[in-house]
Design a protein around this motif. Structure first.
Motif, PDB file in Angstrom:
ATOM      1  N   ALA A  86      58.013  46.904  53.931  1.00 39.71           N
ATOM      2  CA  ALA A  86      56.940  47.689  54.566  1.00 39.71           C
ATOM      3  C   ALA A  86      56.022  46.790  55.385  1.00 39.71           C
ATOM      4  CB  ALA A  86      56.150  48.439  53.509  1.00 39.71           C
ATOM      5  N   ASN A  87      55.712  45.614  54.856  1.00 39.01           N
ATOM      6  CA  ASN A  87      54.823  44.708  55.587  1.00 39.01           C
ATOM      7  C   ASN A  87      55.473  44.185  56.868  1.00 39.01           C
ATOM      8  OD1 ASN A  87      52.823  44.971  53.695  1.00 39.01           O
ATOM      9  ND2 ASN A  87      53.378  43.120  52.569  1.00 39.01           N
ATOM     10  N   THR A  88      56.760  43.831  56.768  1.00 39.13           N
ATOM     11  CA  THR A  88      57.476  43.344  57.956  1.00 39.13           C
ATOM     12  C   THR A  88      57.423  44.383  59.071  1.00 39.13           C
ATOM     13  OG1 THR A  88      58.995  42.226  56.476  1.00 39.13           O
ATOM     14  CG2 THR A  88      59.678  42.439  58.774  1.00 39.13           C
ATOM     15  N   LEU A  89      57.615  45.628  58.659  1.00 36.18           N
ATOM     16  CA  LEU A  89      57.672  46.686  59.662  1.00 36.18           C
ATOM     17  C   LEU A  89      56.314  46.916  60.295  1.00 36.18           C
ATOM     18  CD1 LEU A  89      60.090  49.135  57.880  1.00 36.18           C
ATOM     19  CD2 LEU A  89      60.573  47.598  59.792  1.00 36.18           C
ATOM     20  N   VAL A  90      55.281  46.882  59.492  1.00 35.29           N
ATOM     21  CA  VAL A  90      53.950  47.123  60.055  1.00 35.29           C
ATOM     22  C   VAL A  90      53.516  45.947  60.922  1.00 35.29           C
ATOM     23  CG1 VAL A  90      51.519  47.401  59.454  1.00 35.29           C
ATOM     24  CG2 VAL A  90      53.267  48.731  58.269  1.00 35.29           C
ATOM     25  N   ARG A  91      54.007  44.770  60.589  1.00 33.78           N
ATOM     26  CA  ARG A  91      53.661  43.609  61.389  1.00 33.78           C
ATOM     27  C   ARG A  91      54.212  43.769  62.805  1.00 33.78           C
ATOM     28  NH1 ARG A  91      54.745  37.953  61.079  1.00 33.78           N
ATOM     29  NH2 ARG A  91      56.780  38.403  60.207  1.00 33.78           N
ATOM     30  N   GLY A  92      55.364  44.397  62.923  1.00 27.12           N
ATOM     31  CA  GLY A  92      55.888  44.743  64.246  1.00 27.12           C
ATOM     32  C   GLY A  92      56.221  43.561  65.117  1.00 27.12           C
ATOM     33  N   ARG A  93      56.476  42.429  64.526  1.00 25.24           N
ATOM     34  CA  ARG A  93      56.815  41.264  65.339  1.00 25.24           C
ATOM     35  C   ARG A  93      58.316  41.061  65.406  1.00 25.24           C
ATOM     36  NH1 ARG A  93      58.573  36.161  64.339  1.00 25.24           N
ATOM     37  NH2 ARG A  93      57.912  34.502  65.744  1.00 25.24           N
ATOM     38  N   ASP A  94      58.989  41.236  64.269  1.00 24.49           N
ATOM     39  CA  ASP A  94      60.391  40.848  64.178  1.00 24.49           C
ATOM     40  C   ASP A  94      61.351  41.990  64.512  1.00 24.49           C
ATOM     41  OD1 ASP A  94      59.432  38.438  63.412  1.00 24.49           O
ATOM     42  OD2 ASP A  94      59.673  38.804  61.268  1.00 24.49           O
ATOM     43  N   PHE A  95      61.168  43.108  63.832  1.00 20.77           N
ATOM     44  CA  PHE A  95      62.019  44.250  64.130  1.00 20.77           C
ATOM     45  C   PHE A  95      61.346  45.536  63.674  1.00 20.77           C
ATOM     46  CE2 PHE A  95      63.545  42.575  60.023  1.00 20.77           C
ATOM     47  CZ  PHE A  95      63.486  43.700  59.207  1.00 20.77           C
ATOM     48  N   LEU A  96      61.869  46.636  64.182  1.00 24.02           N
ATOM     49  CA  LEU A  96      61.381  47.954  63.800  1.00 24.02           C
ATOM     50  C   LEU A  96      62.550  48.759  63.273  1.00 24.02           C
ATOM     51  CD1 LEU A  96      59.377  49.210  66.878  1.00 24.02           C
ATOM     52  CD2 LEU A  96      58.452  48.357  64.733  1.00 24.02           C
ATOM     53  N   LEU A  97      62.300  49.492  62.219  1.00 25.01           N
ATOM     54  CA  LEU A  97      63.286  50.449  61.730  1.00 25.01           C
ATOM     55  C   LEU A  97      62.654  51.823  61.866  1.00 25.01           C
ATOM     56  CD1 LEU A  97      64.400  48.484  58.539  1.00 25.01           C
ATOM     57  CD2 LEU A  97      65.499  48.526  60.789  1.00 25.01           C
ATOM     58  N   THR A  98      63.358  52.712  62.507  1.00 21.85           N
ATOM     59  CA  THR A  98      62.700  53.976  62.886  1.00 21.85           C
ATOM     60  C   THR A  98      63.042  55.143  61.976  1.00 21.85           C
ATOM     61  OG1 THR A  98      64.535  54.746  64.238  1.00 21.85           O
ATOM     62  CG2 THR A  98      62.942  53.287  65.302  1.00 21.85           C
ATOM     63  N   GLN A  99      64.080  54.983  61.149  1.00 20.14           N
ATOM     64  CA  GLN A  99      64.659  56.179  60.543  1.00 20.14           C
ATOM     65  C   GLN A  99      63.880  56.732  59.357  1.00 20.14           C
ATOM     66  OE1 GLN A  99      69.153  56.027  62.182  1.00 20.14           O
ATOM     67  NE2 GLN A  99      68.915  55.201  60.141  1.00 20.14           N
ATOM     68  N   PHE A 100      62.740  56.118  59.056  1.00 21.44           N
ATOM     69  CA  PHE A 100      61.826  56.782  58.126  1.00 21.44           C
ATOM     70  C   PHE A 100      61.496  58.172  58.667  1.00 21.44           C
ATOM     71  CE2 PHE A 100      60.513  52.314  57.322  1.00 21.44           C
ATOM     72  CZ  PHE A 100      60.871  52.275  55.988  1.00 21.44           C
ATOM     73  N   ALA A 101      61.395  58.223  59.994  1.00 18.60           N
ATOM     74  CA  ALA A 101      60.957  59.453  60.656  1.00 18.60           C
ATOM     75  C   ALA A 101      62.039  60.518  60.660  1.00 18.60           C
ATOM     76  CB  ALA A 101      60.539  59.135  62.092  1.00 18.60           C
ATOM     77  N   GLY A 102      63.263  60.120  60.393  1.00 19.25           N
ATOM     78  CA  GLY A 102      64.404  61.025  60.516  1.00 19.25           C
ATOM     79  C   GLY A 102      65.470  60.307  61.309  1.00 19.25           C
ATOM     80  N   ILE A 103      66.715  60.730  61.179  1.00 18.95           N
ATOM     81  CA  ILE A 103      67.780  60.037  61.915  1.00 18.95           C
ATOM     82  C   ILE A 103      67.966  60.684  63.292  1.00 18.95           C
ATOM     83  CG2 ILE A 103      70.202  59.376  61.923  1.00 18.95           C
ATOM     84  CD1 ILE A 103      70.099  59.259  58.876  1.00 18.95           C
TER      85      ILE A 103
END
Lengths: 879, 301
Positions: free
Chosen positions: A214-231
């Protein structure tokens, strides 16, 4: 006959000549367009409320969960607010405790009806209860949300990410959304507390090996994973809805169900049948509603239109469509239903000029349909498709600016035998788009050697008016890429575009095309600083000043080896995170409505989330390709070949954001040819990085059984990633946007469009399984007149002959854009191409507006040189 | 003066759409046969590579160039960086300069190297009916080089055009013709004395070469660089039209005047002076075109 000067639809010899070209915009479409541009954007919580209502009644959850959850929710809410709104990382302890509680809730879940059946019943409830609204002038009806233009929230997926921002949605500066106090209250008090223990978002950590994902994603520097929102990101089998109707599909389900081998597929078939029946009832509901509306209507002409629509709904979507109007209505209402289940992103229409043509041709032949009427119906349809927005929180708004739901719509191309497949409807749809000019759906045009000249020129004429649509795709290089990805040649030749640029087999694939975005320059930055890319997610952004660490690179080979290894590690990290999300989808949030219209699911008895589709893949995009290529070329030249700076000096300059290192920065920027100039070295690096990316990504398999598929398209993640990244050896300063798609960095395409197109063609190839985007900005003066139209076509075909796969043209002058930034009110309908999609300029973040303005226009004002490059800078010392 | 294996060029410009049909790559050779007062490429006149200095790009405080100059021709002050009298145009400073403030115009290329560059856009040539145009400077002065190069390029299937002022002897142009698809031929001004004054050479040979060229039957596009006030008077238009009509030519390309060349002078080692002509309004060209039409010559548009 080609009458492009009057804006008429062109007709090729190969096409059925249309008797009555439409030159004037039908007044109905003008009114609809105005109404759509006038409509405010709102938050829609209709599905959230109805689905929650059903679940709270039928599936309230175990008592202990109900006891613990509110307390847990309140605690987590604070941490989440700090994390999302202020960027403060959640502590390991918080994350572990929360995960432990989620594990407990999962353990407490009682056996009841299978989950997939519960979600089917929930969807049926939504379809039974959702508001039905008919707006003035509409000939195609259906409501993607409860407002004219709405952004639905999905608490069963990742909707909770909006929690900290609900109260500021109405007043946020970028993309404000209307909300109501009551709506927010229900979300906060009833909806989120319920889904908080069972959403995709909640349960993902149970399947992740990285506790701090969760922290990596919120940091938004390395990568983003979008599918929390739906596929989402799929082209459903809408043609089957048109040809069979949901009654026919229900028949298929029942037939397959009798052969179902196990309880799991039995459950799936039960759910699918519930959804199909709900779809049939939903159509009947519309019919009754329209009948009542018609009776109440005082204008007899409108009353007749509504009565006609009521008649259409007596037929579809339950049974096969017979007319063009029935087909379009059936198509749109199916699109509406899919969106009552999952997220508004990338649900695409496929090759609509192919599967709608029989209905069109039959009606035209029978004298039941005029070309004007067809344009009017199509315009109504395109307007409806523009009525929804994806819901993004502040961070997602930065990475996915422009509010595109990215519904792709594919035109043209060839058939399985290589013959041109375009028809009269192809041009008619382009004509309808030309009238509407809304930000979506995304128009995509497939081109091949046999594409009629008139169609190509019509596309260029359409592009010349701005708006960036249609995007252009090359059959000759995309079909082989799909075959290499495992598609049969028959299926590959039928490809269509999902969302922005993601090529794939339509109607029977679940490509999860927008799953992940990875910042490539962030990987390079880690390598230069001697950071372990695999561990990068776990560090709280402490930068090691690594002049020493990076001195270990004796030459480019050593640096390249380290970079490749780091890319592999970053991909593993992102794949691991994404797999945990996909596991959560599979286990806790199946989507039976979508599954029953994605080919393969009914045959296999499995949901799309469980690998039921005929083809499966997961898309992973590399962002900032040009920045990495330019950086590698700069290091090679300045550090290793010319030895004008040592590695440590270079890293120190990068760390200082080049403050006090102006000469070095200038050397890196100016004295090394950039990707897009087609001089050589930077393109070789781009090719190398791109092919390594494709190979490394394709080496992973998803839990659904498909391969990961590499892409190079960015939406606006290049701005978000760029803002979070320090300076780069290319000379790019800290915080500046990265390059988009496979485009050169802004300003690096100064050798004209042939050079940048030829350079870009070198990164295209069979390994690119998930699409790529090349932005070319052209000045309007340059493409003016018939000569300009031919020029655009010549450039496009030349690029395609070089091996290019996709290109999109933004024909806009900088002055207009600057004016639009200053005076948004004067440019309400100004549509610009962003990545693989278009958006209203006014809907963009400031950073993205600037980025669009900075994208280089090729060639300056008309060169009136007697001879020679008078208007150019003097040539520089070439390599 | 021309070598077979190498030539000095000062640019290879891709995506040119004004120098022959379709999308073209234009190779600009250095060295010219004329010395026109309005020369749009004043950096092309000298036959050898030369240094240019673009003051605006200079980084204050940087003195890397000063340190490498073997002639002590460079100084610390940005406003007075170069003593041209001492400069030998060796190029060491340009290699060092991190800011492209000091830039060499012109480089030697070999046959193979140039061929590799011009074939890069071959797919675009194919789709647009374009090709390669040799310009300059005066490309015909590089006849020995081109004599070998053109057949190589032709073997690659490229459409080849040359853009010449006619100032080089027929004997240099003639051997190139079998490999050329098109000649773009400049006429500056008809009055011989005026021609001498404005370009440093009379136009007798220029007219003679055009005559011979037309007699060979190779496609020729005659062009006139418009220099307002110098070749736009009725007398010159009538004389040009009469000359062309006499040769059986009924079309002419009018090349619009561009005053941007004057801004380059500051960067060059030159004594050339600005002409002070403003770029005329588009109406000016429309009017000019109709005057040619009235004289029986149809301008290309």
């Amino acid at each position: 006959m080609l009458e492009t000067s009057k804006g008429c639809v062109a007709q090729a010899d190969a096409w059925v000549p249309a008797p009555d070209p439409v030159c004037e915009m039908p007044p109905r479409l003008s009114r609809l367009r105005e109404a759509l541009l006038d409509a405010p954007y709102s938050l829609c919580s209709q599905k959230a409320e109805l689905l929650t209502q059903w679940f709270r009644t039928h599936d309230p959850g175990p008592p202990l969960t109900r006891l613990l959850a509110p307390w847990h929710f309140a605690l987590m809410r604070g941490a989440m607010t700090r994390n999302l709104a202020e960027g403060q990382p959640q502590t390991r302890l918080q994350l572990r405790a929360s995960t432990a509680l989620q594990r407990l809730y999962r353990g407490l879940d009682r056996d009841g009806e299978p989950l997939v059946v519960r979600f089917a019943r929930g969807l049926a409830h939504v379809l039974e209860q959702m508001a039905l609204t008919v707006y003035d002038d509409e000939l195609i009806v259906g409501n993607l949300s409860s407002q004219r233009i709405g952004a639905p929230i999905h608490p069963d997926f990742g909707g909770v990410l909006l929690l900290p921002e609900l109260r500021s949605l109405a007043t946020r500066r970028v993309n404000p959304l209307r909300t109501s106090e009551e709506q927010i209250r229900r979300l906060e008090e009833e909806i989120f507390p319920y889904w908080f223990t069972r959403s995709v978002m909640a349960r993902t950590p149970l399947h992740s090996s990285d506790p701090t994902l969760a922290n990596t994603l919120v940091r938004g520097r390395d990568f983003l994973l979008t599918q929390f929102a739906g596929i989402s990101h799929v082209t459903p089998d809408y043609p089957a809805v048109l040809s069979k109707g949901f009654t026919g599909i229900l028949g298929d389900i029942e037939a397959a169900r009798r052969r179902a081998p196990d309880a799991e597929s039995q459950a799936f078939y039960q759910a699918a049948a519930i959804c199909a029946q709900a779809a049939i009832r939903y159509g009947a509901r519309w019919s009754r509603h329209l009948r009542a509306q018609s009776a109440r209507q005082s204008d007899p002409a409108r009353a007749a239109e509504l009565a006609d629509l009521a008649g259409i709904f007596e037929r579809v979507p339950a049974r096969p469509a017979r007319s063009f109007h029935e087909a379009l209505q059936s198509l749109f209402i199916a699109h509406v239903m899919v969106h009552q289940e999952s997220f508004q992103h990338g649900v695409s229409f496929g090759r609509i000029d192919q599967y709608l043509y029989p209905y069109y041709a039959r009606d035209v032949q029978a004298g039941a349909l005029t070309r004007e009427r067809a344009v009017e119906l199509l315009g109504c349809f395109l307007g409806k498709a523009a009525e929804q927005l994806p819901l993004f929180n502040a961070m997602a708004t930065e990475f996915f600016s422009g509010l595109s739901s990215a519904s792709g719509l594919t035109l043209g191309g060839s058939d399985a035998s290589g013959r041109d497949a375009s028809n009269e409807l192809t041009g008619t749809i382009l004509q309808a788009y030309d009238f509407m000019r809304l930000r979506q759906p995304n128009l995509h045009l497939r081109l091949h050697d046999g594409s009629p000249l008139e169609l190509r020129h019509l596309a260029m004429e359409t592009l010349k008016k701005g708006g960036g649509m249609p995007g252009l795709f090359n059959d000759a290089t995309i079909v082989p890429a799909l075959e290499r990805g495992g598609a049969t040649s028959q299926d590959a030749s039928d490809y269509a575009i999902v969302g922005c640029v993601e090529w794939g087999v339509p109607y029977k694939s679940f490509p999860a095309a927008g799953a992940a975005f990875v910042s490539l320059p962030a990987i390079l930055d880690d390598v230069l600083h001697g950071r372990d890319a695999a561990a990068a997610g776990d560090q709280s952004s402490g930068r090691l000043h690594g002049g020493v660490a990076s001195a270990r690179f004796a030459d480019m080979d050593a640096l390249w080896a380290a970079l490749r290894e780091a890319m592999a590690a970053r991909i593993r990290h992102a794949v691991d995170g994404n797999e945990s999300i996909e596991a959560a989808h599979r286990l806790y949030r199946p989507t039976p409505m979508l599954s029953l219209i994605v080919g393969g699911c009914v045959e296999s008895g499995r949901d799309v989330t469980a690998g039921g589709a005929h083809y499966d893949s997961t898309g992973m995009q590399g962002v900032g390709l040009a920045d990495v290529a330019d950086s590698l070329a700069a290091i090679e030249r300045v550090v290793f070949e010319e030895k004008r700076a040592s590695f440590s000096e270079l890293v120190a300059a990068v760390d200082a954001d080049f403050d006090g290192h102006e000469a070095l920065r200038s050397r890196l920027q100016l004295k090394v040819a950039k990707y897009g100039e087609d001089v050589g070295a930077a393109e070789r690096w781009a090719e190398r990085v791109a092919s390594a990316w494709c190979e490394l990504v394709a080496g992973h398999r998803s839990g659904r059984g498909g391969n990961y598929a590499a892409g190079f398209w960015t939406m606006t993640t290049h701005v978000g990633f760029g803002r979070r990244l320090g300076a780069l050896p290319s000379g790019r300063r800290r915080g500046q946007p990265l390059s988009d798609g496979i485009s050169p960095t802004n300003g690096s395409d100064r050798r004209g469009p042939t050079a940048s197109l030829a350079a870009a063609a070198r990164v295209c190839g069979n390994g690119v399984a998930n699409g790529l985007a090349l932005n070319e900005k052209l000045d309007p003066w340059f493409v003016a007149g018939e000569a300009g139209t031919r020029m655009m076509d010549d450039l496009t075909r030349g690029y395609f002959r070089c091996g290019g796969q996709q290109v999109q043209y933004n024909v806009l002058d900088a002055a207009t854009l600057l004016d639009a930034k200053l005076h948004p009110e004067r440019h309400r309908g100004l549509v610009v191409r962003i990545s693989g999609y278009s958006a209203y300029f006014n809907d963009l973040t400031d950073e993205m507006k600037d980025d669009i303005i900075a994208r280089t226009a090729h060639a300056g004002p008309p060169s009136s040189c007697a001879s020679g490059p008078v208007c150019q800078m003097p040539p520089r010392d070439s390599q | 003066m021309s070598r077979r294996d190498r030539a000095v060029i000062f640019d290879v410009q891709r995506f040119s759409v004004h120098d022959g049909p379709g999308i073209r790559t234009v190779v600009f050779f250095k060295g010219c046969a004329l010395d026109c007062a309005w020369c749009h490429n004043p950096e092309a006149v000298r036959p050898t590579p030369e240094l240019t200095y673009w003051r605006d790009r200079c980084i204050s405080g940087c003195r890397e160039c000063v340190e490498v100059c073997p002639e002590t021709a460079l100084f610390d002050r940005i406003e007075a960086r170069i003593a041209w009298s001492r400069c030998t145009h060796c190029g060491l400073c340009a290699q060092t300069c991190p800011a492209d403030a000091l830039v060499m115009v012109g480089r030697e290329v070999g046959q193979r190297e140039l061929l590799d560059e011009v074939v890069k856009d071959r797919e675009f040539f194919a789709t647009s009916g374009g090709g390669v145009t040799f310009s300059g400077g005066e490309p015909v002065l590089h006849s020995a080089f081109l004599g070998d190069f053109l057949p190589l390029a032709r073997a690659e299937g490229l459409h080849l055009a040359i853009e010449t002022c006619g100032g080089a002897p027929w004997e240099l142009l003639e051997p190139l013709l079998p490999s050329l698809d098109l000649v773009l031929y400049d006429l500056k001004v008809m009055d011989t004395a005026l021609h001498q004054r404005l370009t440093g050479k009379d136009n007798v040979q220029i007219h003679e070469v055009l005559r011979r060229l037309l007699a060979r039957g190779i496609p020729v596009e005659v062009r006139m660089p418009v220099v307002p006030g110098h070749n736009t008077d009725d007398g010159n238009i009538r004389a040009t039209a009469a000359f062309l009509t006499g040769l059986g030519v009924d079309r002419l390309s009018l090349l619009p005047y561009n005053h941007l060349w004057e801004a380059k002078l500051r960067a060059l080692d030159t004594t050339r002076r600005p002409l002070g002509i403003r770029a005329p309004e588009p109406d000016f060209y429309r009017e000019l075109e109709s005057r040619f039409e009235a004289s029986g010559i149809q301008p290309y548009r």
